[in-house]
Design an enzyme around this catalytic site. Structure first.
Site, short mmCIF file in Angstrom:
data_model
loop_
_atom_site.label_atom_id
_atom_site.label_comp_id
_atom_site.label_asym_id
_atom_site.label_seq_id
_atom_site.Cartn_x
_atom_site.Cartn_y
_atom_site.Cartn_z
N LYS A 282 0.84 -1.20 0.00
CA LYS A 282 0.00 0.00 0.00
C LYS A 282 0.87 1.26 0.00
CE LYS A 282 -3.84 -1.87 2.77
NZ LYS A 282 -4.92 -1.64 1.80
N ARG A 356 -10.56 -11.28 2.10
CA ARG A 356 -11.51 -12.25 1.55
C ARG A 356 -10.87 -13.64 1.44
NH1 ARG A 356 -12.15 -8.79 -3.83
NH2 ARG A 356 -11.73 -7.19 -2.28
N1 BES Z 1 -8.01 -3.77 4.65
C1 BES Z 1 -8.26 -3.31 3.34
C2 BES Z 1 -9.56 -2.55 3.22
C3 BES Z 1 -9.51 -1.10 3.62
C4 BES Z 1 -9.00 -0.15 2.75
C5 BES Z 1 -10.00 -0.71 4.83
C6 BES Z 1 -8.96 1.18 3.11
C7 BES Z 1 -9.97 0.63 5.18
C8 BES Z 1 -9.47 1.57 4.33
C9 BES Z 1 -8.32 -4.48 2.36
O1 BES Z 1 -7.54 -5.56 2.68
C10 BES Z 1 -7.79 -3.91 1.08
O2 BES Z 1 -6.64 -3.67 1.00
N2 BES Z 1 -8.69 -3.71 0.12
C11 BES Z 1 -8.34 -3.09 -1.10
C12 BES Z 1 -8.60 -4.06 -2.18
C13 BES Z 1 -7.88 -3.88 -3.47
C14 BES Z 1 -7.01 -2.72 -3.70
C15 BES Z 1 -7.10 -5.12 -3.81
C16 BES Z 1 -9.22 -1.87 -1.27
O3 BES Z 1 -10.42 -1.98 -0.99
O4 BES Z 1 -8.71 -0.82 -1.62
MN MN Z 2 -5.55 -5.39 1.95
#
Ligand code: BES
Ligand code: MN
Ligand code: ZN
Length: 511
Positions: A282, A356
């Site tokens: 990230k 997931r």
């Molecule tokens: N834990 C995150 C979801 C999340 C993102 C919670 C931002 C709170 C704030 C999840 O594991 C994730 O990274 N989701 C991504 C998915 C994708 C980029 C593969 C998302 O939703 O951005």
């Molecule tokens: Mn994630």
């Protein structure tokens, strides 16, 4: 926070008094008499119009002469606009104010529910009102500090709350405060876990603490360690954990309050102790928040703890996969194929869609091994849910309309807002199609379109046809400011909603 038995206002021996009023309405008789005996300060400041009209506005002032030294009056807003969530919020604001003013004890004067201006339907019962007030006060005054900060700030906080109610309602009020106290204590366990950073609350330490807490409450608990997970085919959980130095766990906690032969309700929660994104790392901006990526797992455990503490006559089992999602030379690489516990294969095209993947194994375990009669999962699953619904409403989706409707009904009682997103029909479903992979049964991330929905569509087959619902709490799991009963920090959503549903007998399907 400790709640003492209810007493009368005249007998109050506490540093502060909290009372609730509709601005402009006459004071409840007990309060008017108490105030008149102390010089009528309260009546004077209210008549002067010092209390703002909007709900949850506060008027704190000194009252010389003791033993009660401080009065905090909380506005209930205009008569005719009141509901129990408004009460939780007003009680929360008032209790936090008392705590911030340095008081350790406070009396809370319960108004007669029949004398207030409710927004809809009949006035609630004394015990429903008492429960809302105790919940609001308990939720709002939670404080967390560890290490250096704790040593610098030894202030004890609001320790004792005394409900003030007429004798004929005292027993109901005490029972209601008792229930709220137990629920808030379980929520506090969850909130304390959620605020801890990933180096502190590792999967292994979390599992150890879950075991102690479960045993303290007399619950049976099974913890699967990395070896057991590998042996038993939880390859989705171990795949996500592979990049981390901190080995994964699967936590299973049982409350057996129902008939011995009754299949349990499974409560599954995402337990990513830190989500860096893995190899698909990230951006650094805001990444620290991803310590809360186990908020669903903490909520699932709190729900089962509270179900046990409240003695609910149901079998309820929490299932929480705990992993850390990290990049390393050992980490999962994009395009790996993983065979889940349920047997379905996944093409991992995005290592940041890890929640997931671990939930796939956990939900399949709930359906197959536990033989759950219904499955409810909760997860900080997608950023997309926050884009769609913001930070007030959690998203809910599911395969059983009766279950989803019952959860939405429960959320009206809990005050935790909830909104259903469409998962699409079973037969021809574009969301399911989006998940098609050339290499495996499913892709873990089909792209940005409706990605809160496709995340739920991904989970659906693992429930193997059992009634299933999914909460996406990524938008609501953390509050950036203290407001009403909410603290700045974890909200522990959807604990109170799921408890409200369980307390109603956990309805789903047609019934
Ligand atoms: N834990 C995150 C979801 C999340 C993102 C919670 C931002 C709170 C704030 C999840 O594991 C994730 O990274 N989701 C991504 C998915 C994708 C980029 C593969 C998302 O939703 O951005
Ligand atoms: Mn994630
Ligand atoms: Zn995540």
């Amino acid at each position: 926070m400790r709640f003492t038995p209810a007493t009368a206002l005249e007998q109050l021996d506490a540093e502060a008094l909290v009372a609730f009023v509709h601005p402009g309405a006459s004071l409840q008789p007990a309060l008017a008499a108490w105030d008149a005996a102390r010089g009528g300060t309260l009546a004077a400041v209210l008549t002067a119009g010092d209390l703002a009209g909007e709900a949850s506005a506060l008027l704190p002032f000194w009252l010389p002469g003791g033993p009660v030294r401080r009065v905090v009056v909380a506005s209930l807003g205009k008569a005719g606009g009141l509901d129990l969530e408004g009460f939780r919020a007003a009680a929360g604001e008032a209790a936090r104010c008392v705590q911030e003013l340095g008081h350790r004890s406070a009396g809370v004067l319960l108004p007669d529910p029949a004398a207030l201006g409710w927004a809809a339907g009949e006035a609630p019962s004394w015990d429903a009102l008492a429960e809302a007030i105790a919940e609001g006060a308990g939720l709002a005054t939670f404080r967390y500090s560890r290490g250096q900060k704790a040593a610098q700030d030894p202030a004890p906080g609001l320790e004792t709350v005394v409900p003030l109610a007429p004798d004929e309602h005292a027993a109901l009020v005490d029972a209601a405060f008792g229930r709220a106290g137990k629920l808030v204590a379980c929520i506090d366990v969850a909130r304390t876990w959620i605020v801890r950073p990933g180096n502190d609350l590792t999967p292994a330490r979390w599992a150890d603490e879950t075991r102690s807490e479960a045993e303290r409450l007399g619950l049976s608990v099974e913890i699967l360690d990395e070896h057991a997970l590998q042996q038993r085919g939880f390859a989705a959980i171990t795949a996500i954990a592979r990049g981390s130095e901190r080995p994964p766990r699967l936590m299973v906690v049982h409350h057996r309050g129902g008939a011995p032969d009754e299949a349990p309700i499974a409560i599954v929660g995402k337990g990513v102790t830190f989500d860096s994104g893995g190899i698909g790392i990230k951006p650094s901006q805001g990444m620290e928040r991803m310590k809360y990526d186990m908020a669903g797992g903490a909520a699932a455990l709190a729900i089962v703890f509270a179900a046990a503490q409240l003695g609910l006559p149901l079998n309820v089992t929490a299932v929480v996969p705990a992993v850390e999602n990290m990049p390393s030379a050992h980490a999962l690489v994009p395009n790996e194929i993983v065979t889940t516990y349920g047997g379905l294969t996944i093409e991992i095209n995005d290592t940041d869609a890890e929640g997931r993947v671990i939930l796939a194994d956990a939900i399949a375990f709930a359906a197959r091994d536990l033989g759950a009669r219904a499955i409810v999962d909760m997860a900080t699953l997608t950023g997309a849910i926050g884009i769609a619904l913001g930070r007030e409403y959690a998203g809910v989706m599911g395969t059983d309309p009766g279950l989803v409707a019952a959860l939405c009904k429960a959320s009206e009682r809990s005050g935790e807002k909830l909104w259903e997103l469409p998962l699409g029909p079973a037969h021809h479903n574009r969301f399911d199609e989006a998940l098609r992979s050339d290499l495996a049964d499913m892709l873990n991330y089909p792209g940005r379109d409706a990605s809160a929905i496709t995340a739920a569509a991904f989970l659906k087959p693992f429930a193997a046809g059992k009634p299933w619902a999914h909460f996406d709490i990524a938008g609501v799991g953390w509050s950036n400011a203290a407001r009403g009963h909410r603290i700045k920090g974890p909200t522990a959503a959807p604990v109170r909603t799921v408890l409200a549903w369980l307390r109603a007998g956990a309805p789903f399907g047609e019934g």
